[in-house]
Design an enzyme around this catalytic site. Structure first.
Site, PDB file in Angstrom:
ATOM      1  N   LYS A  69     -22.532 -83.540-141.756  1.00 36.94           N
ATOM      2  CA  LYS A  69     -23.901 -83.368-142.251  1.00 36.94           C
ATOM      3  C   LYS A  69     -24.284 -84.556-143.124  1.00 36.94           C
ATOM      4  O   LYS A  69     -25.328 -85.161-142.962  1.00 36.94           O
ATOM      5  CB  LYS A  69     -23.972 -82.052-143.034  1.00 36.94           C
ATOM      6  CG  LYS A  69     -25.346 -81.734-143.573  1.00 36.94           C
ATOM      7  CD  LYS A  69     -25.377 -80.350-144.214  1.00 36.94           C
ATOM      8  CE  LYS A  69     -26.691 -80.138-144.945  1.00 36.94           C
ATOM      9  NZ  LYS A  69     -26.778 -78.842-145.593  1.00 36.94           N
ATOM     10  N   GLU A 125     -12.550 -87.453-145.173  1.00 37.83           N
ATOM     11  CA  GLU A 125     -11.656 -87.121-144.058  1.00 37.83           C
ATOM     12  C   GLU A 125     -12.274 -87.538-142.724  1.00 37.83           C
ATOM     13  O   GLU A 125     -11.628 -88.145-141.870  1.00 37.83           O
ATOM     14  CB  GLU A 125     -11.395 -85.606-144.016  1.00 37.83           C
ATOM     15  CG  GLU A 125     -10.578 -85.062-145.168  1.00 37.83           C
ATOM     16  CD  GLU A 125     -11.439 -84.643-146.359  1.00 37.83           C
ATOM     17  OE1 GLU A 125     -12.588 -85.140-146.481  1.00 37.83           O
ATOM     18  OE2 GLU A 125     -10.953 -83.846-147.166  1.00 37.83           O
ATOM     19  N   GLY A 170     -23.478 -76.284-144.023  1.00 35.91           N
ATOM     20  CA  GLY A 170     -22.373 -76.654-143.129  1.00 35.91           C
ATOM     21  C   GLY A 170     -21.730 -75.448-142.469  1.00 35.91           C
ATOM     22  O   GLY A 170     -21.503 -75.419-141.261  1.00 35.91           O
ATOM     23  N   ARG A 171     -21.441 -74.404-143.250  1.00 36.93           N
ATOM     24  CA  ARG A 171     -20.721 -73.244-142.700  1.00 36.93           C
ATOM     25  C   ARG A 171     -21.618 -72.343-141.864  1.00 36.93           C
ATOM     26  O   ARG A 171     -21.153 -71.358-141.310  1.00 36.93           O
ATOM     27  CB  ARG A 171     -20.045 -72.474-143.827  1.00 36.93           C
ATOM     28  CG  ARG A 171     -20.954 -72.121-144.979  1.00 36.93           C
ATOM     29  CD  ARG A 171     -20.154 -71.748-146.223  1.00 36.93           C
ATOM     30  NE  ARG A 171     -20.991 -71.504-147.388  1.00 36.93           N
ATOM     31  CZ  ARG A 171     -21.391 -72.436-148.238  1.00 36.93           C
ATOM     32  NH1 ARG A 171     -21.066 -73.702-148.034  1.00 36.93           N
ATOM     33  NH2 ARG A 171     -22.118 -72.140-149.281  1.00 36.93           N
ATOM     34  N   GLU A 213     -16.437 -69.860-149.165  1.00 37.71           N
ATOM     35  CA  GLU A 213     -17.212 -70.983-149.707  1.00 37.71           C
ATOM     36  C   GLU A 213     -18.600 -70.476-150.120  1.00 37.71           C
ATOM     37  O   GLU A 213     -19.216 -71.005-151.037  1.00 37.71           O
ATOM     38  CB  GLU A 213     -17.324 -72.117-148.686  1.00 37.71           C
ATOM     39  CG  GLU A 213     -17.722 -73.443-149.315  1.00 37.71           C
ATOM     40  CD  GLU A 213     -17.593 -74.640-148.374  1.00 37.71           C
ATOM     41  OE1 GLU A 213     -18.525 -74.897-147.609  1.00 37.71           O
ATOM     42  OE2 GLU A 213     -16.560 -75.330-148.412  1.00 37.71           O
ATOM     43  N   HIS A 260       3.244 -57.355-136.127  1.00 39.34           N
ATOM     44  CA  HIS A 260       4.671 -57.628-136.316  1.00 39.34           C
ATOM     45  C   HIS A 260       4.908 -58.589-137.469  1.00 39.34           C
ATOM     46  O   HIS A 260       5.976 -59.178-137.577  1.00 39.34           O
ATOM     47  CB  HIS A 260       5.256 -58.190-135.015  1.00 39.34           C
ATOM     48  CG  HIS A 260       5.222 -57.179-133.916  1.00 39.34           C
ATOM     49  ND1 HIS A 260       6.241 -56.280-133.693  1.00 39.34           N
ATOM     50  CD2 HIS A 260       4.250 -56.875-133.011  1.00 39.34           C
ATOM     51  CE1 HIS A 260       5.918 -55.492-132.683  1.00 39.34           C
ATOM     52  NE2 HIS A 260       4.707 -55.829-132.253  1.00 39.34           N
ATOM     53  N   LYS A 292     -12.825 -83.582-154.595  1.00 40.80           N
ATOM     54  CA  LYS A 292     -13.190 -84.760-153.785  1.00 40.80           C
ATOM     55  C   LYS A 292     -13.310 -85.990-154.681  1.00 40.80           C
ATOM     56  O   LYS A 292     -12.802 -87.066-154.360  1.00 40.80           O
ATOM     57  CB  LYS A 292     -14.562 -84.542-153.123  1.00 40.80           C
ATOM     58  CG  LYS A 292     -14.597 -83.565-151.994  1.00 40.80           C
ATOM     59  CD  LYS A 292     -15.969 -83.677-151.327  1.00 40.80           C
ATOM     60  CE  LYS A 292     -16.330 -82.484-150.503  1.00 40.80           C
ATOM     61  NZ  LYS A 292     -17.692 -82.524-149.986  1.00 40.80           N
TER      62      LYS A 292
HETATM   63  O1  F6P Z   1     -15.889 -78.441-147.997  1.00 42.58           O
HETATM   64  C1  F6P Z   1     -17.081 -78.861-148.535  1.00 42.58           C
HETATM   65  C2  F6P Z   1     -18.067 -79.251-147.493  1.00 42.58           C
HETATM   66  O2  F6P Z   1     -19.162 -79.794-148.134  1.00 42.58           O
HETATM   67  C3  F6P Z   1     -18.470 -78.090-146.584  1.00 42.58           C
HETATM   68  O3  F6P Z   1     -19.455 -77.294-147.117  1.00 42.58           O
HETATM   69  C4  F6P Z   1     -18.869 -78.805-145.347  1.00 42.58           C
HETATM   70  O4  F6P Z   1     -18.911 -77.931-144.255  1.00 42.58           O
HETATM   71  C5  F6P Z   1     -17.771 -79.842-145.257  1.00 42.58           C
HETATM   72  O5  F6P Z   1     -17.546 -80.229-146.604  1.00 42.58           O
HETATM   73  C6  F6P Z   1     -18.074 -81.039-144.395  1.00 42.58           C
HETATM   74  O6  F6P Z   1     -19.205 -81.730-144.837  1.00 42.58           O
HETATM   75  P1  F6P Z   1     -19.938 -82.767-143.895  1.00 42.58           P
HETATM   76  O7  F6P Z   1     -20.456 -82.027-142.712  1.00 42.58           O
HETATM   77  O8  F6P Z   1     -21.044 -83.346-144.738  1.00 42.58           O
HETATM   78  O9  F6P Z   1     -18.941 -83.820-143.492  1.00 42.58           O
END
Ligand code: F6P
Length: 543
Positions: A207, A213, A269-270, A355, A386, A506
């Site tokens: 987003k 990452e 995002g979620r 979240e 199990h 972060k």
């Molecule tokens: O984990 C925090 C967060 O901001 C989430 O809400 C989001 O889904 C994720 O990082 C990834 O963010 P982006 O889509 O901006 O890379």
């Protein structure tokens, strides 16, 4: 400023009522009402929800819906659907429900024709997917695309990977997907190790397009591609597309904005799977199946928006969660899908629920005086049986559980599905009714073993059944849980749509990185534990 919910008459009445319920067993509730198993059910779209095995009476449900009315839940729902800025801390509308509105719907928010914008992007996604699936979009060397690698994390990963896995039976068009999320280098290494760069397409989903990452993985993917093809930057255009709200950053990365699919800041995002974030799923199952998933979501949206509280499935289930978390002391909530294809569903729900509702400050900034955000966890049945079901059956903790199952399997092999579903039905009955000492003794159990073999029962569960796991029923399930989250957030007077809590980690990781790479020797205000751990890491790290 709204009153603290715990000071309301409705909350106090529930508190008093909880003492009565604690003294009641599900066996008594069922014995006292032979129709309970049919009466305490609700249908929403293709989902049949049986909440009869919960520790509630008609009175409990009446008190819970009164609490919902007291906090203005119905008004909050209306505000969300209308595009009000209910995400107050970010001053944003919360409009994931607009992502699944039909083309002929009308919704203008903050001057934006939301429906037109949503369908314009969906149209581009569908055209792109058809080209890739038909082999018209080819890689740099002219090879057909066979593998799509989705690079993203959090909501930019969990939704797509969950849905891709869930809908594997609907894959066609010769595209398979893989997912890279972790910055652990083994993730991208292992995901790409056996792939042919010539037939691989990367979908970089972020987003913000600033997530450490995702950018690290995307840069590595580009190096891997160019080295594998022995090509220059011109190869990127045929092997990378982006999904983001940030065109500038996408273009800075080197992806042509013509190959970018956008969405909007009013999609969290979620909650973003039904936006362009679902592109890899769409590539795998095709546009019409993807549309079926969105129609499934929409059916539950409409139900949530219009059904009266007593017949409103997400509302009822959200209120049951409040009942357990705030009045009966539950800390966790198990989600147990009886479908191997739903093996990532609990992980997806963890982000959606935790979240969203893992907050300790009310919308007005005051600290909460009650528990929020249960811990969601789970595994597909029968594997969980199990592993951890022992604790559910005979442990000391209250763990409400959702059992999700399907009448028809996606692959019908012998009598395996019937055996599978016999476990599904047996577990909720065993949890609820258990086995008394008399019953155990009557089976000839030696007296000294009787206490060990008693199954106390009275463990609550909700059973959710659909005819089959399809794109439509998957959309319905996800929307059901999205709206459960909103219901809980409204009662708790928290904002389920921000996530400030993940920021500090972060920021600190970015500050610490130069210490680990050796670009910087010391950091002044670092605590003694972290300093010693990093020194040790640096001393032992072999580069
Ligand atoms: O984990 C925090 C967060 O901001 C989430 O809400 C989001 O889904 C994720 O990082 C990834 O963010 P982006 O889509 O901006 O890379």
């Amino acid at each position: 400023m709204a009153a603290d919910v715990t000071t309301t008459d409705e909350w106090q009445a529930l508190r008093k009522h909880a003492d009565e319920i604690r003294a009641t067993h599900l066996r008594d509730l069922f014995a006292g009402d032979p129709a309970r198993g049919e009466r305490f059910t609700v249908e929403v779209a293709d989902l049949y929800v049986d909440y009869s095995k919960n520790l509630v009476t008609d009175e409990t449900l009446g008190l819970l819906t009164a609490l919902a009315e007291r906090v203005g839940l119905t008004e909050r729902i209306a505000a969300m659907f209308a595009g009000a800025h209910i995400n107050g801390t970010e001053d944003r509308a919360v409009l994931h429900t607009a992502l699944r509105l039909p083309r002929d719907a009308a919704l203008t928010v903050d001057g934006q024709d939301v429906v037109a914008d949503v369908h314009a992007v969906r149209q581009r996604m569908a055209e792109f997917a058809e080209q890739v699936r038909a082999g018209q979009w080819r890689g740099h060397t002219g090879e057909r695309i066979r593998t799509v690698v989705n690079i993203g994390i959090g909501g930019s990963d969990l939704g797509p990977v969950m849905a891709y896995e869930a809908l594997k039976a609907y894959r066609d068009g010769g595209i398979s997907c893989r997912f890279v999320s972790n910055i652990d280098p083994t993730d991208i290494h292992d995901t790409t190790a056996d792939l042919d760069p010539a037939s691989t397409l990367f979908v970089v989903v972020s987003k913000t397009f600033s997530t450490q990452e995702t950018l690290a993985n995307a840069h590595q993917a580009r190096r891997w591609l160019l080295a594998g093809l022995n090509a220059g930057e011109e190869a990127v255009a045929k092997h990378f597309v982006a999904v983001s709200t940030n065109e500038q950053r996408v273009s800075d990365f080197g992806i042509d904005p013509a190959n970018m699919f956008g969405f909007w800041d009013w999609v969290g995002g979620r909650y973003s799977l039904p936006s362009a974030v679902g592109l890899s799923v769409l590539l795998a199952i095709g546009p019409s199946r993807f549309d079926e998933m969105l129609a499934g979501y929409h059916a539950v949206d409409e139900h949530f928006r219009t059904a009266p509280p007593a017949r409103n499935a997400p509302m009822l289930l959200g209120l049951l969660n409040i009942w357990y978390a705030n009045f009966l002391g539950a800390q966790t909530h198990a989600v147990l899908p009886y479908s191997q294809y739903l093996h990532r569903f609990p992980a997806y729900l963890q982000q959606l629920t935790m979240e969203s509702n893992g907050k300790s400050v009310r919308t007005g900034g005051q600290p909460v005086s009650y528990d929020t955000g249960e811990i969601f966890w789970g595994e597909p049945g029968t594997n969980g049986q199990h592993a951890f079901y022992q604790l559910l059956h005979q442990g000391t903790r209250l763990v409400p559980a959702d059992f999700i199952g399907f009448n028809e399997p996606n692959h019908d092999i012998g009598d395996m599905h019937d055996l599978f579903m016999s476990n599904f039905f047996a577990q909720t009955a065993a949890l609820a009714f258990g086995r008394t000492a008399d019953q155990v003794a009557a089976e000839g159990t030696p007296a000294e073993l009787v206490p060990h073999r008693v199954m106390p029962g009275n463990h609550p569960s909700t059973t959710i059944v659909a005819d089959q796991l399809t794109p439509a029923t998957l959309g319905q399930l996800v929307a059901l849980y999205e709206h459960i989250v909103l219901t809980e957030g409204a009662i708790w007077d928290i904002n389920p749509f921000d996530q400030w809590g993940v920021e500090l980690g972060k920021v600190m990781a970015n500050q610490l990185a130069p210490l680990l790479t050796g670009d910087r020797a010391e950091m002044a205000d670092l605590d003694s534990s972290t300093t010693a751990l990093i020194r040790r890491y640096r001393a032992q790290r072999r580069r």
